[in-house]
Design an enzyme around this catalytic site. Structure first.
Site, PDB file in Angstrom:
ATOM      1  N   ASN A 343       0.841  -1.200   0.000  1.00 14.80           N
ATOM      2  CA  ASN A 343       0.000   0.000   0.000  1.00 14.80           C
ATOM      3  C   ASN A 343       0.880   1.255   0.000  1.00 14.80           C
ATOM      4  O   ASN A 343       0.774   2.123   0.877  1.00 14.80           O
ATOM      5  CB  ASN A 343      -0.934  -0.008   1.217  1.00 14.80           C
ATOM      6  N   HIS A 374      -8.017   3.694   8.677  1.00 21.07           N
ATOM      7  CA  HIS A 374      -8.564   2.405   8.268  1.00 21.07           C
ATOM      8  C   HIS A 374      -9.960   2.178   8.830  1.00 21.07           C
ATOM      9  O   HIS A 374     -10.780   1.514   8.196  1.00 21.07           O
ATOM     10  CB  HIS A 374      -7.641   1.267   8.703  1.00 21.07           C
TER      11      HIS A 374
END
Length: 477
Positions: A343, A374
């Site tokens: 990521n 998140h």
């Protein structure tokens, strides 16, 4: 938290592809997502060939990119797409009306606050039952873009040049964007569903047709790459996507993560069996991320966006906004190397808005921001808070002993094998709560995880100490 609900969730997006969903046996929200990404790939080629800067004005390119992106959001999420549009409009009002000295703070608070409110609804309203491709995914990407632009606008219009790093100087924005530029950057069809986040100036260069010349000039000025990322040549993105999809259908489904905390498995399986299953189930969980990010990479490159410069062999490199390096992930010999290759664009965003700007406790604040971005599932916080001491410990161990193993090929190979195994097991320990989500599952797993992590630490001490001692005896004897 209680056990996640297993009640089905009816998508709020389009139901045109319901027959396809029923035929394939896939959830409709995932079918809609895949259909949009495949349509985006086709549209990207057309965007590059027929709507290039040589044929149409930047205004047309901005309008088409934004219109298609909004269309994808409505198709996939229906009225839920209004959440994304609302936060984009709110942030545009901030950068137009608010004091530029505080615009980055307002944007961070509004964007992260709204994202967190939406994430809370996933846990406490839907009780873990919302699908994996709900609107919060695009909202997370938009949050990165909104805050990145706000910080770079503050850099360009409020800070002196000597206050900025070299990277900040390159990306600083000196003029407020127009509404169409703002909408196009945040909602363009290339990255609206799965990202990745890119810098505003790079996107505007792409739309206006000067991105290649700009990258070549920057490459001549500096050969440094962001985040320590130096990617080896990968196979075709479409080949990787096909392989990851096949792996997901055949292997991943046969190794469910939840089986790690199944009561019968926990009570009956041996320590070695549980450790082996944990390792392979974590490995099997990665291809779905590989698939999504590699397909997104293909979409951006098909449109002509993603040119990084010329590689060491004089060939064009298209890694500007790549989000992962599969080879780097699978062969990582340190926790940092794994993070740097996983990521990637989110790591760069965290570095841009937090790590490079925090006055102290930079590592801890960056991991906390990452957990908050998140979502609010408890497992996320177990993962990121656990990652802080592991990262610090890994850095200290690497600085203390690595240089003792560089004098011999055999010792270097042994060190690499040992650190690869230690890294993969550390990933098993830290990432499992991220996938399990709930507190009760995490506690069950950690009751086993503490045991295997202690054994891992003991193995490192037992294996490294004799090697280090023997090397000192040989070099000094």
């Amino acid at each position: 938290m209680g056990e996640p609900a297993q009640t089905p969730f009816k998508t709020t997006g389009s139901e045109w592809l319901l027959p396809v969903s029923e035929y394939l046996g896939f959830p409709l929200d995932q079918v809609n997502f895949l259909a949009c990404q495949l349509f985006a790939l086709t549209s990207a080629f057309c965007f590059r060939l027929y709507l290039s800067p040589a044929h149409v004005s930047p205004l047309v390119r901005h309008f088409v990119a934004a219109l298609l992106g909004i269309g994808f959001l409505v198709f996939c999420f229906g009225w839920y797409s209004s959440h994304i549009l609302a936060v984009v409009v709110a942030n545009y009002l901030i950068i137009i009306k608010a004091d530029l000295n505080n615009v980055h703070r307002y944007s961070m608070v509004i964007s992260m606050g709204y994202l967190t409110a939406c994430q809370v609804s996933r846990v406490f309203i839907f009780n873990y039952g919302i699908p994996s491709t709900d609107f919060s995914g695009p909202l997370m990407i938009v949050t990165q873009k909104l805050t990145t632009l706000a910080f770079q606008l503050h850099d360009g219009m409020c800070k002196k040049t000597e206050q900025l790093t070299q990277e900040q100087k390159l990306m600083a924005i000196n003029v407020r964007p127009s509404l169409i530029e703002y909408l196009s950057y945040n909602l363009n069809f290339l990255s609206v569903l799965v990202g990745p986040c890119s810098n505003y100036k790079e996107y505007i260069d792409f739309i206006e047709g000067r991105h290649i010349s700009t990258r070549l000039k920057q490459q001549h000025a500096s050969s440094n790459r962001q985040n320590g990322y130096n990617k080896t040549q990968d196979p075709s993105p479409l080949v990787i996507c096909a392989g990851c999809m096949l792996f997901f259908l055949t292997v991943t489904r046969s190794l469910p993560i939840k089986y790690n905390v199944d009561p019968d498995f926990v009570s009956q399986a041996s320590f070695l069996t549980r450790l082996t299953y944990a390792f392979f189930s974590i490995q099997a969980a990665r291809p779905k991320f590989y698939f999504a990010w590699t397909l997104a990479d293909a979409v951006n490159n098909a449109a002509g966006y993603g040119f990084l410069g010329m590689d060491e062999h004089g060939k064009p490199s298209w890694d500007l906004i790549s989000n992962l390096n599969i080879i780097g992930i699978e062969t990582a010999t340190s926790f940092k190397t794994f993070i740097d290759n996983w990521n990637i664009r989110t790591g760069i965003w965290l570095k841009t808005v937090c790590y490079d700007r925090a006055p102290k406790h930079r590592l801890a604040l960056t991991f906390i921001l990452s957990a908050l971005w998140h979502g609010v599932y408890p497992g996320y916080y177990f993962t990121f808070l656990t990652a802080i001491p592991i990262t610090i410990a890994a850095r200290a161990i690497r600085r203390s002993i690595r240089h003792y193993f560089l004098g011999s090929r055999v010792m270097k190979l042994g060190y690499d094998i040992l650190t690869w195994a230690a890294t993969q097991l550390a990933i098993c320990y830290t990432v499992m709560p991220f996938l399990l989500l709930a507190v009760n599952y995490t506690i069950v797993y950690y009751s086993f995880g503490v045991n295997f992590f202690c054994i891992l630490a003991w193995c490192v001490i037992v294996l490294v100490a004799p090697l280090k001692t023997s090397y000192i005896v040989v070099t000094k004897g």
